[in-house]
Motif scaffolding. Structure first.
Motif, PDB file in Angstrom:
ATOM      1  N   UNK A  24      84.470  37.242   0.063  1.00  0.00           N
ATOM      2  CA  UNK A  24      83.428  36.225   0.235  1.00  0.00           C
ATOM      3  C   UNK A  24      83.943  34.840  -0.139  1.00  0.00           C
ATOM      4  N   UNK A  25      84.712  34.742  -1.219  1.00  0.00           N
ATOM      5  CA  UNK A  25      85.270  33.456  -1.644  1.00  0.00           C
ATOM      6  C   UNK A  25      86.223  32.922  -0.588  1.00  0.00           C
ATOM      7  N   UNK A  26      87.087  33.780  -0.078  1.00  0.00           N
ATOM      8  CA  UNK A  26      88.024  33.357   0.973  1.00  0.00           C
ATOM      9  C   UNK A  26      87.255  32.928   2.213  1.00  0.00           C
ATOM     10  N   UNK A  27      86.269  33.700   2.598  1.00  0.00           N
ATOM     11  CA  UNK A  27      85.478  33.366   3.781  1.00  0.00           C
ATOM     12  C   UNK A  27      84.780  32.023   3.609  1.00  0.00           C
ATOM     13  N   UNK A  28      84.169  31.804   2.467  1.00  0.00           N
ATOM     14  CA  UNK A  28      83.482  30.529   2.218  1.00  0.00           C
ATOM     15  C   UNK A  28      84.468  29.371   2.261  1.00  0.00           C
ATOM     16  N   UNK A  29      85.641  29.564   1.685  1.00  0.00           N
ATOM     17  CA  UNK A  29      86.662  28.525   1.722  1.00  0.00           C
ATOM     18  C   UNK A  29      87.090  28.185   3.135  1.00  0.00           C
ATOM     19  N   UNK A  30      87.257  29.202   3.955  1.00  0.00           N
ATOM     20  CA  UNK A  30      87.664  28.975   5.344  1.00  0.00           C
ATOM     21  C   UNK A  30      86.530  28.347   6.148  1.00  0.00           C
ATOM     22  N   UNK A  31      85.295  28.766   5.915  1.00  0.00           N
ATOM     23  CA  UNK A  31      84.151  28.165   6.613  1.00  0.00           C
ATOM     24  C   UNK A  31      84.137  26.660   6.384  1.00  0.00           C
ATOM     25  N   UNK A  32      84.329  26.238   5.145  1.00  0.00           N
ATOM     26  CA  UNK A  32      84.321  24.814   4.827  1.00  0.00           C
ATOM     27  C   UNK A  32      85.566  24.125   5.383  1.00  0.00           C
ATOM     28  N   UNK A  33      86.726  24.734   5.187  1.00  0.00           N
ATOM     29  CA  UNK A  33      87.972  24.121   5.647  1.00  0.00           C
ATOM     30  C   UNK A  33      87.988  23.957   7.167  1.00  0.00           C
ATOM     31  N   UNK A  70      94.860  32.526   5.511  1.00  0.00           N
ATOM     32  CA  UNK A  70      95.470  32.383   6.843  1.00  0.00           C
ATOM     33  C   UNK A  70      94.928  33.418   7.822  1.00  0.00           C
ATOM     34  N   UNK A  71      94.754  34.638   7.353  1.00  0.00           N
ATOM     35  CA  UNK A  71      94.233  35.702   8.215  1.00  0.00           C
ATOM     36  C   UNK A  71      92.809  35.401   8.673  1.00  0.00           C
TER      37      UNK A  71
END
Length: 134
Positions: A24-33, A70-71
């Protein structure tokens, strides 16, 4: 059939919760980035740093976090940013402390360049809304 001991069950559950939070943390980071249509190495580094400093996500290395970023980013680039799919990952975090961790990670990535762009503000609003209704 072999049965897991209570201690082994407890450890398996903790591992599951940490993996769910990490995703979830990775997903949220990518959503924002990726909110502006591209993500850069500084945004990835901000997320890696966040996870490295987290007291709730302790088993993932910086390389694993970078690879996960990255994935997930490749998935977004190939399929497009499907907000519903991303938010489903965030909703899986079952506790308020975990939800707060997700929001803090997203905010850290959003502030990577020192100011908030309108696309990042919209992405943060979506993440916060998801957290509040989960």
């Amino acid at each position: 059939p072999s049965r897991m001991s209570p201690a082994a069950r407890g450890e398996a559950h903790r591992t599951y919760l940490e993996e769910t939070l990490f995703e979830a943390v990775v997903t949220a980071g990518v959503v924002v980035a990726f909110a502006d249509g591209q993500a850069d190495t500084l945004e990835r580094a901000a997320l890696v740093d966040f996870v490295e400093q987290s007291s709730r996500i302790t088993t993932f290395t910086p390389v694993e976090t970078s690879n996960a970023f990255d994935s997930r980013l490749r998935q977004f680039e190939l399929v497009g940013s499907t907000a519903e799919g991303a938010m489903r990952s965030i909703r899986r975090v079952g506790d308020r402390a975990g939800m707060l961790e997700v929001v803090c990670a997203a905010e850290r990535v959003a502030l990577t360049h020192g100011c908030l762009q309108s696309s990042a503000i919209e992405a943060l609003a979506l993440i916060r809304s998801t957290v509040m209704t989960a």
